[in-house]
Design a protein around this motif. Structure first.
Motif, PDB file in Angstrom:
ATOM      1  N   LEU A 455      -8.317   6.097  -6.964  1.00  0.00           N
ATOM      2  CA  LEU A 455      -7.700   5.232  -5.964  1.00  0.00           C
ATOM      3  C   LEU A 455      -7.781   5.829  -4.566  1.00  0.00           C
ATOM      4  O   LEU A 455      -7.674   5.109  -3.574  1.00  0.00           O
ATOM      5  CB  LEU A 455      -6.238   4.961  -6.339  1.00  0.00           C
ATOM      6  N   LYS A 456      -7.962   7.128  -4.480  1.00  0.00           N
ATOM      7  CA  LYS A 456      -8.031   7.793  -3.179  1.00  0.00           C
ATOM      8  C   LYS A 456      -9.452   8.187  -2.795  1.00  0.00           C
ATOM      9  O   LYS A 456      -9.669   8.804  -1.757  1.00  0.00           O
ATOM     10  CB  LYS A 456      -7.144   9.051  -3.195  1.00  0.00           C
ATOM     11  N   SER A 457     -10.412   7.853  -3.650  1.00  0.00           N
ATOM     12  CA  SER A 457     -11.773   8.329  -3.409  1.00  0.00           C
ATOM     13  C   SER A 457     -12.780   7.204  -3.558  1.00  0.00           C
ATOM     14  O   SER A 457     -12.476   6.115  -4.047  1.00  0.00           O
ATOM     15  CB  SER A 457     -12.123   9.451  -4.394  1.00  0.00           C
ATOM     16  N   LEU A 458     -13.987   7.509  -3.135  1.00  0.00           N
ATOM     17  CA  LEU A 458     -15.129   6.623  -3.336  1.00  0.00           C
ATOM     18  C   LEU A 458     -16.236   7.478  -3.933  1.00  0.00           C
ATOM     19  O   LEU A 458     -16.657   8.470  -3.330  1.00  0.00           O
ATOM     20  CB  LEU A 458     -15.574   6.024  -2.001  1.00  0.00           C
ATOM     21  N   PHE A 459     -16.672   7.119  -5.131  1.00  0.00           N
ATOM     22  CA  PHE A 459     -17.776   7.856  -5.742  1.00  0.00           C
ATOM     23  C   PHE A 459     -19.089   7.288  -5.226  1.00  0.00           C
ATOM     24  O   PHE A 459     -19.289   6.069  -5.207  1.00  0.00           O
ATOM     25  CB  PHE A 459     -17.730   7.749  -7.266  1.00  0.00           C
ATOM     26  N   LEU A 460     -19.979   8.167  -4.799  1.00  0.00           N
ATOM     27  CA  LEU A 460     -21.324   7.774  -4.387  1.00  0.00           C
ATOM     28  C   LEU A 460     -22.302   8.342  -5.398  1.00  0.00           C
ATOM     29  O   LEU A 460     -22.323   9.554  -5.635  1.00  0.00           O
ATOM     30  CB  LEU A 460     -21.644   8.310  -2.988  1.00  0.00           C
ATOM     31  N   GLY A 461     -23.085   7.473  -6.013  1.00  0.00           N
ATOM     32  CA  GLY A 461     -24.007   7.916  -7.049  1.00  0.00           C
ATOM     33  C   GLY A 461     -25.431   7.478  -6.768  1.00  0.00           C
ATOM     34  O   GLY A 461     -25.686   6.575  -5.971  1.00  0.00           O
TER      35      GLY A 461
END
Length: 579
Positions: A455-461
């Protein structure tokens, strides 16, 4: 770090595969001819700081292809090469496999299923020019493939029978899955078989049209998140669903259903908007959990110049992101997917139970986490406040000590004492409490802790699937994204789609029905399911993303460079960006 293990040449390597001036051998492997599918010896080599694959077919000649756009990054990522657990219950048991001709999984496969795809239909409501998957009416041998719920349940049971780690993560895919009128029942049936995570791969158009009620029904049935196609922030780069995506996000907000944005990245088409896609995700971080970039796989007969026009690799995408975010996210912030295996190994030794591990080839995928600083509105990569490399090395050392007999509680105590030494709390985004969340994951195995971080992050893949030009047996043997099929095989993604004449097309023909028969049975025409652009009439949704493309990034603010408000139903405030 893990020892690099590689396929060795079986016999004499063709003289045509010898190195040329300015080239350096990295390793040997095996690949296929893109024309005849013959298994070939191949070399992976470095030239001018790029990595290439070269192979020679006796009938069709030499094929050379860009493999990885940066040798420097290839070398750094290769330190995390690891062989996985494999499967103790192979569908194709054999002492010596003939990869890639007997996939299913075979005894020699080195990774268990990390994510299992189930195709519920190959019909689609769009006709995207680069897509190889949807059924096309009028082609000889065109079949509609839609397995029954009973067949799907049997596939899932086969996945759950995997050992030592029963599969528990499924992606429902297509075609466009939401064209199945019984999709809710399919989701419930999969969930009832003990699957923890269900991802719905979709273009979102049906959800945009049906609204929050449909999104709520999907979530209640068991969908964990949407895997939403999203190729850019403008109609030019994303003609498939530019107008519809904002309505999908609105519906998912009301449903509490998380979204992963999935851009297919094509050089010269949308690679100039990777940074803007991240900005769009940042603006919608309340519901967007991740962006998973997928460099395009090239299908069909293409000349070398055509391939060079469209080919883009993981390092190329990462470099563009660094440039387009003005250094907020740099290439040093990215790690290959298997770099997370020391954490799963550590938990496995603590619990004495086999755990999921992402042991794919280091060249297949990469990722990083970014967190939003509410004061500056900047994205802060995890590497800015966590010594990722140091933490990985510490976990590897502890695993080796436990293998040598150190009591588990001693290693657990050392982990608790050392964890904060890898975290610079002065640079940590306010309120994150990263050490506390990671401790809960390791000690309590808390999914709630993972949720707090999400909820506090954004995963970049990044995930670069193979094609016939760059197909590498080293990568294929470690693939952990698999397809479940009605003949109860579990087939690696890059066999199923790279050699469709052996796998995808043959299976869909066997278990599907001709288009003409489907039309007679249903009383519908295949083209009746095509989307007619209902939401594309009139003004754009205010959150469509056009404003991001029409604003120019400066050190203070995203400045408008055109009269964007003339095409929107309401103005959007510019997102501030500080450097």
């Amino acid at each position: 770090m893990a020892q690099l293990i590689q396929i060795k040449p079986r016999g004499l390597i063709s003289e045509k595969l010898s190195l040329r001036e300015g080239e350096r051998l990295i390793r040997y492997t095996q690949s296929i001819c893109p024309e005849c599918n013959r298994l070939l010896e191949a070399i992976v080599l470095e030239r001018e700081n790029k990595v290439f694959m070269r192979k020679v077919c006796p009938e069709h000649g030499e094929i050379e292809e860009l493999y990885f756009g940066s040798y420097k990054m290839y070398e750094r990522f290769s330190a995390y090469w690891k062989d996985g657990k494999g499967t103790l219950a192979p569908n194709v048991p054999m002492e010596r496999c003939m990869c890639p001709y007997n996939c299913g999984l075979c005894s020699n496969h080195l990774s268990h299923s990390g994510l299992a795809n189930i195709i519920v239909t190959n019909r689609c409501d769009l006709t995207c020019w680069y897509c190889f998957f949807y059924v096309k009416k009028g082609l000889e041998g065109a079949y509609v493939y839609e397995p029954t719920i009973e067949q799907i349940v049997e596939m899932v049971r086969m996945l759950r029978s995997e050992r030592p780690v029963p599969g528990n993560s499924v992606q429902i895919t297509g075609g466009e899955p939401t064209l199945r009128e019984d999709l809710i029942d399919i989701i419930k049936a999969i969930k009832n078989e003990g699957i923890d995570h269900i991802q719905l791969n979709t273009n979102g158009i049906t959800i945009a049209l049906k609204g929050p009620e449909y999104a709520i029904a999907l979530r209640k049935a068991g969908v964990s998140n949407l895997y939403l196609s999203f190729d850019g922030v403008t109609p030019k780069t994303n003609p498939k669903n530019h107008w519809e995506v904002p309505y999908v996000l609105d519906a998912c907000r009301k449903a509490g259903l998380g979204v992963v944005l999935v851009p297919t990245v094509i050089k010269s088409i949308n690679d100039h908007e990777l940074g803007l896609i991240i900005r769009f995700a940042q603006r919608n971080m309340d519901i967007v959990r991740a962006v998973n970039f997928q460099p395009v796989s090239l299908t069909g007969r293409l000349t070398k110049s055509e391939r060079e026009k469209y080919r883009i690799t993981i390092p190329d995408c990462i470099k563009r992101i660094e440039e387009q975010t003005e250094g907020e996210i740099t290439e040093e912030d990215w790690f290959p997917v298997p770099s997370c295996t020391p954490l799963s190994d550590f938990i496995q030794f603590l619990t004495k139970k086999p755990k999921y591990e992402l042991s794919i080839h280091f060249a297949c995928g990469a990722g990083t986490y970014v967190f939003k600083d509410d004061e500056t509105n900047k994205l802060v990569p995890i590497t800015r406040f966590v010594d990722i490399k140091g933490l990985i090395e510490f976990l590897e050392e502890e695993v080796e000590e436990m293998k040598s007999g150190r009591p588990r509680l001693v290693s657990l105590g050392r982990f608790v004492l050392k964890l904060k030494s890898f975290i610079d709390e002065s640079k940590e985004p306010k309120g994150l409490k990263f050490a506390e969340a990671i401790a809960d994951v390791v000690i309590k195995h808390s999914y709630e802790a993972v949720g707090r971080l999400q909820l506090k992050s954004l995963f970049l893949g990044m995930m670069h699937f193979q094609d016939k030009y760059n197909q590498d047996e080293e990568r294929l043997q470690r693939c952990d994204i698999h397809y479940l099929t009605p003949d109860l095989r579990i087939i690696p993604f890059c066999s199923f789609n790279v050699i469709p004449e052996f796998y995808r097309d043959r299976i869909q023909q066997k278990y599907g029905i001709p288009v003409e028969e489907w039309e007679r049975k249903t009383g519908r025409k295949l083209e009746d399911g095509l989307y007619r652009g209902v939401l594309r009439r009139g003004k754009h949704h205010p959150n469509c993303g056009c404003d991001l493309a029409n604003y120019k990034v400066t050190k203070e603010v995203l400045q408008p460079s055109c009269a964007c408000s003339t095409i929107h139903s309401s103005k959007i405030g510019a997102a501030t960006v500080s450097n």
